[in-house]
Design a protein around this motif. Structure first.
Motif, PDB file in Angstrom:
ATOM      1  N   SER A 175       1.518  -1.466   5.418  1.00  0.00           N
ATOM      2  CA  SER A 175       2.599  -1.820   4.496  1.00  0.00           C
ATOM      3  C   SER A 175       2.197  -2.961   3.570  1.00  0.00           C
ATOM      4  N   ARG A 176       1.146  -3.695   3.909  1.00  0.00           N
ATOM      5  CA  ARG A 176       0.683  -4.780   3.044  1.00  0.00           C
ATOM      6  C   ARG A 176       0.176  -4.272   1.702  1.00  0.00           C
ATOM      7  N   VAL A 232       5.103  -1.807  -1.160  1.00  0.00           N
ATOM      8  CA  VAL A 232       6.276  -2.676  -1.251  1.00  0.00           C
ATOM      9  C   VAL A 232       7.159  -2.534  -0.014  1.00  0.00           C
ATOM     10  N   ARG A 233       6.756  -1.722   0.932  1.00  0.00           N
ATOM     11  CA  ARG A 233       7.532  -1.526   2.159  1.00  0.00           C
ATOM     12  C   ARG A 233       7.425  -2.764   3.044  1.00  0.00           C
ATOM     13  N   THR A 234       8.504  -3.087   3.773  1.00  0.00           N
ATOM     14  CA  THR A 234       8.466  -4.214   4.699  1.00  0.00           C
ATOM     15  C   THR A 234       7.552  -3.882   5.871  1.00  0.00           C
ATOM     16  N   TRP A 235       7.019  -4.921   6.539  1.00  0.00           N
ATOM     17  CA  TRP A 235       6.086  -4.681   7.634  1.00  0.00           C
ATOM     18  C   TRP A 235       6.763  -3.971   8.794  1.00  0.00           C
ATOM     19  N   TRP A 236       8.010  -4.353   9.063  1.00  0.00           N
ATOM     20  CA  TRP A 236       8.709  -3.712  10.187  1.00  0.00           C
ATOM     21  C   TRP A 236       9.135  -2.287   9.821  1.00  0.00           C
ATOM     22  N   GLY A 237       9.437  -2.048   8.528  1.00  0.00           N
ATOM     23  CA  GLY A 237       9.769  -0.690   8.101  1.00  0.00           C
ATOM     24  C   GLY A 237       8.566   0.231   8.202  1.00  0.00           C
ATOM     25  N   ALA A 282       2.524  -1.449  10.231  1.00  0.00           N
ATOM     26  CA  ALA A 282       2.839  -2.754   9.658  1.00  0.00           C
ATOM     27  C   ALA A 282       1.703  -3.253   8.769  1.00  0.00           C
TER      28      ALA A 282
END
Length: 242
Positions: free
Chosen positions: A205-206, A209-214, A202
Motif C-alpha cells: 500500500s506504500r 493511496v490505499r491505507t496500510w491497514w486497508g 500493508a
C-alpha cells in the motif's frame, strides 16, 4: 540576477517532487509474486491439511508448490513482458514507416493532438514542426501520443522474471515456517501465513493511496477465501478417500 524566493522554491520542489520508479517492470511482478506465493501455499497447506495430511506431507506439498510456482511465475513474467516489448517495437516500426511515407499527415496528427491538450493553433503547429524536424524525437513523441508508451522506459523481462521468482519464493516459504521448524499445527501455519498476507498487503500500500491497514485487510481477505475453499475441498476428498 538570482531571485532568492525562486531559488528557495526550486530547491524545495526538487526535494519534495520525487516519484517512485514504477516503469521498470519490477513492482508489479514483485507484488504479484509475493501475493501469489503467499496465497498459493496457504491454500495448498489448507487443502492437504484439511484432508488430514501429516507434517511431512504438508512440507513436501508446500515446497513443491513453491518451486513450481516460482518458476511458473518467472517464466510467465519473462514471456509476458518480452512479448509486450516486442509488440511495442513492432508498432514503433509501423510508425517509423508512416513518418517516412506521410510526414505531413503525421505532423498534422501531432498538431491535432496538441490542440486537444489545450494548446493554441499557433503553438501546436510550432511544437509539431520542431518535433517533426528530428526523426528520432518525432518517432518517440508519436509513439507516446498514439500508443501511450515510452520507447525509452520499456520494462526489462529479466528484472520482471527475477523479482517475480524471488518474491514468490519468499511469499511461499512464510506459511511453511512453523512446519519446517517441526510444528505439526495446521492452525499455526495458517496463522503465520495470515500475518504474512496482512504485512505484504500493508507494505504494497506504500506504493498506492490505499491505507496500510486497508491494503493488509484486502490481501488477508483474499487469502482467507482461497484457504477456506481449499480446506473444504481437502476435507471432502479426505473423508471420501477414507
Amino acid at each position: 540576477m538570482s531571485d532568492p524566493a525562486f531559488d528557495a522554491e526550486l530547491a524545495a520542489h526538487e526535494h519534495d517532487h520525487q516519484h517512485r520508479d514504477v516503469s521498470g517492470g519490477w513492482l508489479r511482478a514483485a507484488t504479484f509474486g509475493a501475493m501469489d506465493g503467499l496465497v498459493t501455499n496457504i491454500a495448498l497447506i489448507a487443502g492437504v491439511g484439511g484432508g488430514g495430511a501429516d507434517r511431512q506431507t504438508i512440507v513436501l506439498t508446500g515446497i513443491a508448490g513453491l518451486v513450481a510456482g516460482a518458476f511458473s511465475m518467472a517464466l510467465g513474467e519473462f514471456a509476458s513482458v518480452g512479448t509486450q516489448n516486442e509488440a511495442i517495437d513492432a508498432e514503433a516500426e509501423v510508425e517509423r514507416r508512416e513518418l517516412a511515407r506521410h510526414p505531413h499527415a503525421e505532423q498534422a496528427e501531432l498538431v491535432e493532438e496538441y490542440r486537444k491538450l489545450g494548446l493554441t493553433d499557433e503553438t501546436a503547429r510550432r511544437v509539431a514542426e520542431e518535433i517533426s524536424a528530428n526523426p528520432d524525437i518525432a518517432l518517440r513523441v508519436h509513439v507516446s501520443q498514439e500508443l501511450g508508451v515510452s520507447l525509452d522506459d520499456k520494462p526489462s523481462p529479466w528484472v520482471a522474471a527475477g523479482s517475480s521468482f524471488l518474491c514468490f519464493a519468499i511469499g511461499g516459504i512464510i506459511p511453511l515456517l512453523s512446519f519446517l521448524f517441526g510444528s505439526p499445527s495446521l492452525l499455526l501455519g495458517l496463522g503465520i501465513g495470515a500475518v504474512g498476507l496482512f504485512v505484504a498487503g500493508a507494505l504494497s500500500s506504500r506504493f498506492t493511496v490505499r491505507t496500510w491497514w486497508g491494503g493488509g485487510l484486502r490481501q488477508l481477505m483474499f487469502g482467507v477465501i482461497a484457504a477456506g475453499a481449499t480446506y473444504l475441498v481437502g476435507m471432502l476428498i479426505g473423508v471420501t478417500a477414507a
